[in-house]
Every structure is written in C-alpha cells, then in structure tokens.
Write an enzyme that holds these catalytic residues in place. Structure first.
Site, mmCIF file in Angstrom:
data_model
loop_
_atom_site.group_PDB
_atom_site.id
_atom_site.type_symbol
_atom_site.label_atom_id
_atom_site.label_comp_id
_atom_site.label_asym_id
_atom_site.label_seq_id
_atom_site.Cartn_x
_atom_site.Cartn_y
_atom_site.Cartn_z
ATOM 1 N NE ARG A 75 -63.499 19.307 -62.341
ATOM 2 C CZ ARG A 75 -62.911 18.256 -62.873
ATOM 3 N NH1 ARG A 75 -63.591 17.417 -63.651
ATOM 4 N NH2 ARG A 75 -61.644 18.008 -62.642
ATOM 5 C CG ASP A 328 -56.966 16.966 -69.049
ATOM 6 O OD1 ASP A 328 -58.177 17.115 -68.790
ATOM 7 O OD2 ASP A 328 -56.338 15.932 -68.756
HETATM 8 O O1 DOR Z 1 -56.409 14.077 -64.661
HETATM 9 C C1 DOR Z 1 -57.493 14.104 -65.237
HETATM 10 N N1 DOR Z 1 -58.543 14.684 -64.666
HETATM 11 N N2 DOR Z 1 -57.600 13.541 -66.444
HETATM 12 C C2 DOR Z 1 -58.799 13.380 -67.037
HETATM 13 O O2 DOR Z 1 -58.839 12.858 -68.125
HETATM 14 C C3 DOR Z 1 -60.036 13.829 -66.361
HETATM 15 C C4 DOR Z 1 -59.727 14.912 -65.410
HETATM 16 C C5 DOR Z 1 -60.850 15.277 -64.488
HETATM 17 O O3 DOR Z 1 -61.990 15.364 -64.951
HETATM 18 O O4 DOR Z 1 -60.577 15.554 -63.328
#
Ligand code: DOR
Length: 459
Positions: A75, A328
């Site tokens: 982020r 992820d």
């Molecule tokens: O659930 C998800 N959140 N899948 C993604 O591919 C991106 C991610 C995010 O950046 O929050």
C-alpha cells in the site's frame, strides 16, 4: 520481541531441518554467522563458539529456509492508512516470510524507476527483504505497456497489473513476448469482469441466498485458458496469480503435461475457506447468522469458492501443478469492511495467519510437511528465478534467511495483536495449529515468539 541487537553467531540446535533445496529432512544443527549459513550438521558443538554466540534449542520445531511470498500488497506509496512498507514487513517477519514481493497497485503505481527506488529506500532496514513488482501497463490502465526495460534496470522482479487483469489480449501477447527475452515472469490476475458485472462473491448457493451478484468460475477460467494459449504462442513466462477454481487447476495441469512453461500460485484462504464463510458463521452454515448475516472479511478477489474447488486447489498444490503458495496479503482499513457486503473492499490480511491456515492441509493429511515447505521456499524461488534461489536454501555460504516454527502449536487469531495495520480477516477468533517461533533475515533475528521458543532457549 526480536533480538535486534544480537549480531554474533547463532546456533540453532536440535530442530527438524527441512531444506527442500538440498533434499534434507531430519535432525540437524544449523550454525549462522556473518549473515550467512555457515554449517548444517548432525551435531555442531556449542563449546567451540565464541562468547557472543547465541544458542537456540529448536527441539520440537521445524527449521527451514524463510518463506518467500511473491504476492503482497504493501500500500505504499499512496495508501499508508491501510499499510506501510514497515508494518507490512513486520507482519511478514511474524509470519515467517523473509522475502516479500510488493504488487504495483499503489498510488502512484509502480510503473517507473522513481517509484521502484522509493520503495527500495523505504524498505531499507525492514525486517524482511522487500522486492517490487512492476506494472505491465502504464498506470495499470491496460492501454499501453509500461517501460519494462526501465523497470527491470530499476530492480523489479516481475510484472503484474494485479487487482486487475491485463484485459487486452494483444498487449498480453506483447508482454509475454518481452518476458521471454527479459527472463522475468508476468503474473496475471485472471478475472474477466465482463463475465461478472458487480460480482462480489462466488456465483453459487451462497450468492443466491444472500441475493448478491456472483463471480462465476468461468470469469477466471476463460482468462487462464487465453493466457495459456498466449504462452504457447510466445514462449513467454506466464505466472498465474491466486488460482481459485478446479477448472483452472485442471487447465494448468494439462498445460504442464503439454510442456508449456506456465507457473501458478494459490493463496492460503483458497486452501481452507469456502464461500460458506461469507454467511458469517465461520464456515458453518448451520450457525445462526449474526445481525449482519454476512462477513465482509470474506470478500476477496478471486472469491472464496466451493468445497470441490478448495479440494482441487489442495490437490494441485500437493502434486506440483500449483508451484507455490502466495498470500495476496491485502490489508484494508476498518471502515472499508464495516459496511454492506456490496460496498466492502476486496481483500484479506494474510501474512500473520498464513502458516496456521496452511498447516490445516498438513494436519488433514492432504499435503506433507516437506511439500508445504517446498511450496513456500524453492517453489516461489523457481517461479521468480533471478537470484531468488539463494534465499530459499540452507546451503552453507548463502544468506541466513530462516524460519523456526512449531507445526502443532495451537493459537487463537487475535487481530488486535497483528503487526499489520490490516485487521481484515475472517479468521479473527479462530484457533489455528502451526505457529512461528523465530524468523531470521540475513543472520539477524527479526522476530521471536518466546512462548513458541521456550522449549529451552539456553542462552
Ligand atoms: O482481494 C483482493 N485485493 N484481490 C486483489 O487482487 C487485489 C487486492 C487489493 O489490492 O486489495
């Protein structure tokens, strides 16, 4: 608390060493000094070491190379209210991850050298190695390729528009062609949103019951099929991010049998949680739904799916169809989940629960412990290439990146204790088995949990 001031040698004695790179699984001692693995032997006497040496009794613990996570969202820059590189790296250390690769859906996106440099600077001294993944397309807008060569020179280790797929098949073809020559994978988020307008969870009985728009398996599978064909055409380096359906696993298995060099990852949540978790009863549809009647913490791309999909993903990871686990890790601020299911942000904070979640596949007998360790170390290193192997083994002379964990220790997830700013997980309050005792990066202990290590830390 991490023993950040200890810079001397460390002897990790009496653990079960699982080192897939060297085909090792057994009782060994590991000696670390000068940031490197110095020796791995049946017995390394502590008396020969200098005064500053620390001896850790690892009996009852697994000692393995540190975990490598090729898919996290940190982020920063742009969304520091969700996570920063510092807090994300701290969460990684707690989860046993020693190298993490940051996805480029930041603001600005990672599509030029300046952003890559910024991330490297912010990551200096962090408790995990942080590598950047560059955008496939400028601004992740899907219209024009990013300057892939500039990004590689700046240090990116892969390309992705994650959060969104690369929609344009022509651009994907070009990117894959370049990836072949550049020797760097393209990690594609396979999900055709045209097939799931407004979709917020897997299309199935739960989406029907809650009256919410679903995301059918074909939204993922249509793009997986396209990308496999493009890889066959170009000879490029395709990596499929976060696979979630039985059909995707079957296609990757078939592609590999045909000799197409595709790689794939699966997330811990897609190996344990099903769509039923969206109902708010932590997976038990018979539990009376609470006042909300749903749990927005289960909202994630790709969505949690059926029992059959979970079983296929587990089987694919076990037999090597799926090369590695990737978290992820997608931290979000509280308010983005305190809303309707429709409004909630997609994503789960995963780094600190990954091992406990993954160990459920070992405790159920579906995956062996050495195989799981392989999928967290040499597996991701093979996907990435380019020097990752040195961080995925306990070969003497390589950087001392290790994790010590108790595969059986039970613990209850408490999001208030997370290092990550993202407390968004449906696993809050759930008891998991498998816990990290210590994490070592470049010979430095970056995290230790005394209650796991207490089995006789003698110095
Ligand atoms: O659930 C998800 N959140 N899948 C993604 O591919 C991106 C991610 C995010 O950046 O929050």
């Amino acid at each position: 608390m991490a023993d950040a001031h200890h810079n001397g040698p460390i002897l990790i004695a009496g653990g079960r060493v699982i080192d897939p790179a060297n085909g090792r699984d057994g009782a060994f001692d590991v000696l670390i000094a000068d940031g490197l693995v110095k020796a791995v032997d049946r017995s390394i006497p502590a008396d020969g070491l200098d005064q500053t040496a620390r001896v850790i009794d690892a009996s009852g613990l697994v000692v393995s190379p540190g975990f490598i996570d090729i898919h996290v969202h940190l982020r920063e820059p742009g969304y520091e209210y969700k996570e920063t590189i510092a807090t994300g790296a701290e969460a990684a250390a707690r989860g046993g991850f020693t190298t993490i690769c940051a996805m480029p859906n930041t603001d600005p996106a990672i599509d030029n050298a300046a952003v890559v440099d910024y991330i490297a600077n912010r990551a200096a001294g962090a408790p995990a190695r942080v590598r950047a993944i560059g955008c496939v397309t400028k601004g992740r807008k899907g219209r024009e390729l990013a300057d892939m060569e500039e990004l590689i020179t700046a240090g990116v280790v892969a390309f992705s528009d994650d959060g969104d797929p690369v929609y344009d098949a022509g651009l994907m073809r070009l990117a894959l062609t370049y990836s072949r020559d550049l020797g760097v994978p393209i990690s594609n988020h396979c999900e055709d949103h045209e097939l799931c307008p407004g979709g917020v969870m897997s299309e199935g009985w739960v989406s029907s019951r809650l009256g919410l728009a679903g995301i059918p398996a074909v939204a993922e599978e249509a793009m997986v099929a396209r990308d496999i064909s493009l890889t066959e055409l170009t000879g490029g380096r395709l990596h499929l991010a976060h696979l979630s359906t039985a059909g995707s696993v079957a296609m990757v298995r078939q592609a590999k049998e045909r000799g197409i060099a595709v790689t794939a990852e699966v997330c811990p949540h897609h190996l344990m949680l099903t769509e039923a978790w969206a109902l708010g009863g932590k997976g038990d549809p018979n539990v009376a739904a609470g006042p909300m009647a749903y749990d927005t913490h289960t909202k994630v791309y790709p969505p949690l799916r059926s029992n059959a999909d979970v079983a296929a993903c587990v089987a694919g990871l076990a037999d090597g169809t799926i090369d590695c686990v990737a978290t992820d890790h997608a931290p979000h601020e509280r308010v983005s989940k305190e809303c309707t299911y429709h409004e909630a942000a997609f994503g789960i904070s995963v780094l600190e629960t990954a091992l406990g979640t993954l160990m459920s596949t070992v405790h159920s007998g579906s995956i062996s412990l050495p195989t799981l360790v392989e999928r967290l170390t040499t597996g991701p290193a093979r996907v990435m290439g380019n020097g990752f192997a040195q961080y995925a083994s306990l070969t003497p002379g390589t950087p001392a990146d290790l994790v010590l964990f108790d595969p059986d220790a039970g613990w209850t997830v408490d999001v208030n204790k997370f290092a990550s700013m993202g407390r968004n997980t449906p696993l809050d309050g759930v008891t998991l088995r498998g816990r990290v005792g210590a994490t070592v990066v470049g010979g430095r202990i970056v995290f230790e949990e005394p209650t796991v290590l207490n089995k006789g830390d003698v110095a």
